[in-house]
Design an enzyme around this catalytic site. Structure first.
Site, PDB file in Angstrom:
ATOM      1  N   ASN A   1      13.504   4.501   4.210  1.00 30.93           N
ATOM      2  CA  ASN A   1      12.540   3.702   4.798  1.00 30.93           C
ATOM      3  C   ASN A   1      11.467   4.273   5.386  1.00 30.93           C
ATOM      4  O   ASN A   1      11.383   5.417   6.137  1.00 30.93           O
ATOM      5  CB  ASN A   1      13.488   2.626   5.728  1.00 30.93           C
ATOM      6  CG  ASN A   1      12.573   1.627   6.373  1.00 30.93           C
ATOM      7  OD1 ASN A   1      11.965   0.908   5.730  1.00 30.93           O
ATOM      8  ND2 ASN A   1      12.599   1.382   7.788  1.00 30.93           N
TER       9      ASN A   1
ATOM     10  N   MET B   1      10.726  -6.153   4.424  1.00 30.72           N
ATOM     11  CA  MET B   1      11.107  -6.537   5.923  1.00 30.72           C
ATOM     12  C   MET B   1      12.185  -7.411   5.749  1.00 30.72           C
ATOM     13  O   MET B   1      12.210  -8.466   6.379  1.00 30.72           O
ATOM     14  CB  MET B   1       9.719  -7.681   6.077  1.00 30.72           C
ATOM     15  CG  MET B   1       8.462  -6.664   5.944  1.00 30.72           C
ATOM     16  SD  MET B   1       8.388  -5.368   6.993  1.00 30.72           S
ATOM     17  CE  MET B   1       8.033  -6.223   8.692  1.00 30.72           C
ATOM     18  N   ARG B   2      13.412  -7.024   5.182  1.00 29.80           N
ATOM     19  CA  ARG B   2      14.726  -7.582   5.489  1.00 29.80           C
ATOM     20  C   ARG B   2      15.674  -6.578   5.918  1.00 29.80           C
ATOM     21  O   ARG B   2      15.618  -5.478   5.525  1.00 29.80           O
ATOM     22  CB  ARG B   2      15.458  -8.039   3.977  1.00 29.80           C
ATOM     23  CG  ARG B   2      14.318  -9.223   3.264  1.00 29.80           C
ATOM     24  CD  ARG B   2      13.800 -10.407   3.949  1.00 29.80           C
ATOM     25  NE  ARG B   2      15.519 -11.148   4.559  1.00 29.80           N
ATOM     26  CZ  ARG B   2      14.996 -12.459   5.163  1.00 29.80           C
ATOM     27  NH1 ARG B   2      14.130 -12.699   5.849  1.00 29.80           N
ATOM     28  NH2 ARG B   2      16.510 -13.023   5.379  1.00 29.80           N
ATOM     29  N   ILE B   3      16.413  -7.191   6.809  1.00 30.34           N
ATOM     30  CA  ILE B   3      17.665  -6.352   7.604  1.00 30.34           C
ATOM     31  C   ILE B   3      18.744  -6.271   6.613  1.00 30.34           C
ATOM     32  O   ILE B   3      19.095  -7.447   6.067  1.00 30.34           O
ATOM     33  CB  ILE B   3      17.982  -6.760   8.863  1.00 30.34           C
ATOM     34  CG1 ILE B   3      16.850  -6.438   9.868  1.00 30.34           C
ATOM     35  CG2 ILE B   3      19.416  -6.131   9.131  1.00 30.34           C
ATOM     36  CD1 ILE B   3      16.885  -7.078  11.326  1.00 30.34           C
TER      37      ILE B   3
ATOM     38  N   THR C   1      20.577   3.896   7.525  1.00 29.88           N
ATOM     39  CA  THR C   1      21.911   3.694   7.967  1.00 29.88           C
ATOM     40  C   THR C   1      22.189   2.256   8.577  1.00 29.88           C
ATOM     41  O   THR C   1      21.169   1.301   8.283  1.00 29.88           O
ATOM     42  CB  THR C   1      22.433   4.629   8.957  1.00 29.88           C
ATOM     43  OG1 THR C   1      21.527   4.442  10.422  1.00 29.88           O
ATOM     44  CG2 THR C   1      22.065   6.201   8.679  1.00 29.88           C
TER      45      THR C   1
ATOM     46  N   GLU D   1       1.335   6.970   7.156  1.00 28.78           N
ATOM     47  CA  GLU D   1       2.479   6.741   6.460  1.00 28.78           C
ATOM     48  C   GLU D   1       2.520   7.122   4.733  1.00 28.78           C
ATOM     49  O   GLU D   1       3.475   7.456   4.560  1.00 28.78           O
ATOM     50  CB  GLU D   1       2.708   5.007   6.197  1.00 28.78           C
ATOM     51  CG  GLU D   1       2.796   4.547   7.808  1.00 28.78           C
ATOM     52  CD  GLU D   1       2.995   2.864   7.725  1.00 28.78           C
ATOM     53  OE1 GLU D   1       3.622   2.301   6.595  1.00 28.78           O
ATOM     54  OE2 GLU D   1       2.682   2.445   8.726  1.00 28.78           O
TER      55      GLU D   1
ATOM     56  N   HIS E   1       8.487   3.532   8.505  1.00 24.73           N
ATOM     57  CA  HIS E   1       8.693   2.571   9.690  1.00 24.73           C
ATOM     58  C   HIS E   1       7.437   3.169  10.612  1.00 24.73           C
ATOM     59  O   HIS E   1       7.127   4.187  10.560  1.00 24.73           O
ATOM     60  CB  HIS E   1       9.810   2.909  10.563  1.00 24.73           C
ATOM     61  CG  HIS E   1       9.889   1.820  11.750  1.00 24.73           C
ATOM     62  ND1 HIS E   1       9.947   0.579  11.675  1.00 24.73           N
ATOM     63  CD2 HIS E   1       9.701   2.246  13.059  1.00 24.73           C
ATOM     64  CE1 HIS E   1      10.008   0.228  12.909  1.00 24.73           C
ATOM     65  NE2 HIS E   1       9.723   1.121  13.747  1.00 24.73           N
TER      66      HIS E   1
ATOM     67  N   SER F   1       0.846  -1.257  -0.085  1.00 27.19           N
ATOM     68  CA  SER F   1      -0.164  -0.093   0.073  1.00 27.19           C
ATOM     69  C   SER F   1       1.003   1.333  -0.005  1.00 27.19           C
ATOM     70  O   SER F   1       0.394   2.404  -0.655  1.00 27.19           O
ATOM     71  CB  SER F   1      -1.104   0.085   1.207  1.00 27.19           C
ATOM     72  OG  SER F   1      -0.227   0.202   2.196  1.00 27.19           O
ATOM     73  N   ASN F   2       2.043   1.191   0.619  1.00 26.85           N
ATOM     74  CA  ASN F   2       2.804   2.241   0.583  1.00 26.85           C
ATOM     75  C   ASN F   2       3.555   2.507  -0.878  1.00 26.85           C
ATOM     76  O   ASN F   2       3.668   3.704  -1.414  1.00 26.85           O
ATOM     77  CB  ASN F   2       4.029   2.241   1.557  1.00 26.85           C
ATOM     78  CG  ASN F   2       3.725   2.423   2.837  1.00 26.85           C
ATOM     79  OD1 ASN F   2       3.407   3.779   3.267  1.00 26.85           O
ATOM     80  ND2 ASN F   2       3.662   1.793   3.821  1.00 26.85           N
TER      81      ASN F   2
HETATM   82  C1  GRF Z   1       3.811  -0.656   6.784  1.00 26.02           C
HETATM   83  O1  GRF Z   1       3.223  -0.306   8.052  1.00 26.02           O
HETATM   84  C2  GRF Z   1       5.197  -0.289   6.975  1.00 26.02           C
HETATM   85  O2  GRF Z   1       5.515   0.838   7.557  1.00 26.02           O
HETATM   86  C3  GRF Z   1       5.634  -1.618   7.813  1.00 26.02           C
HETATM   87  O3  GRF Z   1       4.940  -2.779   7.095  1.00 26.02           O
HETATM   88  C4  GRF Z   1       3.656  -2.224   6.518  1.00 26.02           C
HETATM   89  C5  GRF Z   1       3.794  -2.538   5.027  1.00 26.02           C
HETATM   90  O4  GRF Z   1       2.645  -2.030   4.580  1.00 26.02           O
HETATM   91  N1  GRF Z   1       7.096  -1.917   7.476  1.00 26.02           N
HETATM   92  P1  GRF Z   1       2.562  -1.972   2.920  1.00 26.02           P
HETATM   93  O5  GRF Z   1       3.055  -3.263   2.399  1.00 26.02           O
HETATM   94  O6  GRF Z   1       3.104  -0.648   2.341  1.00 26.02           O
HETATM   95  O7  GRF Z   1       0.975  -2.039   2.547  1.00 26.02           O
END
Ligand code: GRF
Length: 215
Positions: free
Chosen positions: A107, A90-92, A141, A174, A109, A13-14
């Site tokens: 990023n 979701m990977r470091i 970072t 976000e 968060h 969604s972002n």
């Molecule tokens: C968001 O809340 C982001 O900040 C977090 O995981 C979610 C991902 O949402 N790390 P999307 O995939 O952007 O819908």
């Protein structure tokens, strides 16, 4: 015009907010492509339906982080981006990876950093009884969820909030701050200053948010 690569792991969604920001002119850039570390990420289909090139670099197919990041970097470099946006990625990543793209990776968060780095931010905020929660866009970072802050957005925590309800309200914010931060980067408006990042020519006229409101 600047080129953006978007890294995702899930629903996207972002990512969609960024695609919308580009198509309606709020972000002056081209989305060069979307890269996912998961082949089943919902955002991949959405990107493809908007004619944005997609690439999967499945971390489970690599023997270690170094090998995965080598392939990830090759995919990113293939898109020739000026900016890499981790949008629910979701990977470091390692210090070496961060160094390679220093100052060019941001990023989103779901907490008001430096509070609640890491996972399950909404659950932890509710458990602590905080009254204000939110989200942060920052440069990446080597320390996870810790780089210079570009933008933050806050929401009130309601007495009857659940993790899901709070997450939904934060997510809407976000989308707003990520589009703003990316548009500022693409317009060369982000300036390093002592104490963090400043936005040139920004008009800041927002009253402080306090919850509950004093009466
Ligand atoms: C968001 O809340 C982001 O900040 C977090 O995981 C979610 C991902 O949402 N790390 P999307 O995939 O952007 O819908």
């Amino acid at each position: 015009m600047k080129r953006i690569a978007i890294l995702i792991s899930g629903r996207g969604s972002n990512m969609a907010a960024l695609l919308n920001g580009v198509s309606d002119g709020r972000i002056d850039a081209t989305i060069a492509g979307v890269i996912s570390n998961r082949p089943d990420a919902g955002g991949l289909g959405l990107a493809a339906s908007r004619n944005v090139p997609t690439v999967v670099v499945d971390h489970r197919h690599f023997i270690d982080r170094t090998a995965f990041e080598h392939a990830l970097a090759a995919a990113i470099d293939g898109l020739k981006p000026d900016l890499v946006v981790m949008a629910g990625f979701m990977r470091i990543v390692s210090a070496a990876f961060v160094e390679r793209y220093a100052g060019r990776v941001i990023n989103i968060h779901p907490s008001l950093l430096p509070s609640y780095p890491g996972l399950h931010t909404h659950r932890r905020a509710l458990a602590d009884g905080v009254r204000i929660h939110g989200c942060t866009v920052h440069f990446v970072t080597a320390t996870v969820d810790h780089g210079p802050i570009i933008a933050q957005g806050a929401v009130a925590v309601h007495d009857d909030d659940t993790e899901a309800r709070l997450a939904e309200r934060v997510l809407a914010v976000e989308h707003r701050i990520l589009v703003s931060a990316v548009s500022w980067f693409c317009a060369d408006r982000l300036v390093s200053a002592s104490g963090g990042i400043r936005v040139s020519r920004a008009v800041v006229d927002v009253p402080a948010l306090t919850v509950p409101l004093a009466d």
